[in-house]
Scaffold this active site. Structure first.
Site, PDB file in Angstrom:
ATOM      1  N   SER A  62      40.978  59.350  28.559  1.00  0.00           N
ATOM      2  CA  SER A  62      42.234  59.028  27.880  1.00  0.00           C
ATOM      3  C   SER A  62      41.995  58.536  26.456  1.00  0.00           C
ATOM      4  CB  SER A  62      42.994  57.949  28.653  1.00  0.00           C
ATOM      5  OG  SER A  62      43.236  58.372  29.971  1.00  0.00           O
TER       6      SER A  62
HETATM    7  N1  SAH Z   1      40.106  56.987  33.821  1.00  0.00           N
HETATM    8  C1  SAH Z   1      39.365  58.130  33.349  1.00  0.00           C
HETATM    9  C2  SAH Z   1      40.236  59.299  32.914  1.00  0.00           C
HETATM   10  C3  SAH Z   1      40.867  59.920  34.061  1.00  0.00           C
HETATM   11  S1  SAH Z   1      41.367  61.607  33.948  1.00  0.00           S
HETATM   12  C4  SAH Z   1      38.408  57.777  32.239  1.00  0.00           C
HETATM   13  O1  SAH Z   1      38.373  56.609  31.822  1.00  0.00           O
HETATM   14  O2  SAH Z   1      37.670  58.658  31.794  1.00  0.00           O
HETATM   15  C5  SAH Z   1      42.071  61.656  35.569  1.00  0.00           C
HETATM   16  C6  SAH Z   1      41.061  61.719  36.683  1.00  0.00           C
HETATM   17  O3  SAH Z   1      41.775  61.573  37.895  1.00  0.00           O
HETATM   18  C7  SAH Z   1      40.350  63.060  36.777  1.00  0.00           C
HETATM   19  O4  SAH Z   1      38.970  62.864  36.750  1.00  0.00           O
HETATM   20  C8  SAH Z   1      40.815  63.617  38.111  1.00  0.00           C
HETATM   21  O5  SAH Z   1      39.850  64.388  38.777  1.00  0.00           O
HETATM   22  C9  SAH Z   1      41.146  62.350  38.876  1.00  0.00           C
HETATM   23  N2  SAH Z   1      42.046  62.498  40.016  1.00  0.00           N
HETATM   24  C10 SAH Z   1      43.154  63.282  40.123  1.00  0.00           C
HETATM   25  N3  SAH Z   1      43.723  63.116  41.337  1.00  0.00           N
HETATM   26  C11 SAH Z   1      42.966  62.193  42.003  1.00  0.00           C
HETATM   27  C12 SAH Z   1      43.033  61.608  43.308  1.00  0.00           C
HETATM   28  N4  SAH Z   1      43.995  61.899  44.176  1.00  0.00           N
HETATM   29  N5  SAH Z   1      42.091  60.722  43.649  1.00  0.00           N
HETATM   30  C13 SAH Z   1      41.085  60.387  42.795  1.00  0.00           C
HETATM   31  N6  SAH Z   1      40.971  60.902  41.563  1.00  0.00           N
HETATM   32  C14 SAH Z   1      41.893  61.809  41.173  1.00  0.00           C
END
Ligand code: SAH
Length: 214
Positions: A62
């Site tokens: 993000s």
């Molecule tokens: N917080 C992260 C950015 C997240 S991007 C950072 O600091 O880099 C969103 C992430 O959520 C992705 O990696 C995606 O694979 C994950 N995601 C999506 N659905 C999910 C779920 N149900 N459980 C766990 N992770 C999930």
């Protein structure tokens, strides 16, 4: 060679303070965590710029401001047990680990979880636990949590996450359609559950039982 500390200091003034991030602990944490180590080497000189970056598997780290905003909303003092859904690069988890007692972070894509875990270990974080699972189910064995942060866009608020919120706990989640969402704060108060809409954001999809279909 970029001076990363200088880049972080500039990021804090130009992207965070100027947009209203005030919590000194949040600013300090973001001034400390080496964000460039959470992205691919080829992108490191862009790590402190004002936008999200790709981290592989169609996912993104993000924008710094969004990390700061969601972190500030949790109002962490240092004693909390926090759950993050969507580990991604691991950057948000590191910021949380600077501000809370313990961080539990869940990622559904094993390669991302593995890479995040490696860098977090390398940086010496001992208060972060990672897991590969569907985070929409929360982490029942470790509940309740004082803070829960969902870093992917959800069609609705997963009931397990509400159920796993401690008294006076705060849950922040982007909720909406595939293209844009509203940041929702859910608080567990004596009278029940209080929801506040904190404005528009844009996240990749939350995929899972209580999220979007794959
Ligand atoms: N917080 C992260 C950015 C997240 S991007 C950072 O600091 O880099 C969103 C992430 O959520 C992705 O990696 C995606 O694979 C994950 N995601 C999506 N659905 C999910 C779920 N149900 N459980 C766990 N992770 C999930």
């Amino acid at each position: 060679m970029v001076n990363f500390q200088k880049a972080r200091d500039r990021m804090i003034e130009l992207q965070l303070v100027s947009r209203g991030i005030r919590d000194p602990r949040v600013l300090e944490a973001m001034g400390k965590v080496p964000r460039h180590l959470f992205v691919d080497e080829a992108l490191q000189d862009q790590a402190y710029n004002d936008y999200p970056l790709p981290i592989g598997d169609k996912q993104t780290i993000s924008q710094p401001y969004i990390v700061a905003l969601m972190t500030e909303i949790l109002e962490l003092k240092g004693t909390e047990k926090v759950l993050e859904i969507g580990t991604g690069s691991g950057y948000q988890a590191a910021v949380l680990a600077e501000l809370a007692e313990r961080v539990f972070t869940v990622e559904r894509i094993p390669t991302l979880a593995h890479r995040a875990n490696q860098i977090l270990k390398k940086l010496g974080y001992k208060n972060i636990v990672t897991r590969v699972a569907d985070g929409t189910m929360g982490w029942p064995d470790e509940a309740p949590f004082n803070g829960i942060i969902v870093t992917a866009g959800a069609p609705r608020i997963p009931q397990p996450l509400i159920d796993q919120l401690a008294m006076n706990g705060r849950l922040v989640i982007p909720m909406g359609d595939h293209l844009s969402q509203e940041l929702i704060l859910v608080e567990r108060v004596r009278e029940g559950i209080r929801k506040t809409n904190l404005g528009g954001v844009r996240f990749v999809n939350l995929v899972g039982k209580w999220g979007w279909e794959e």
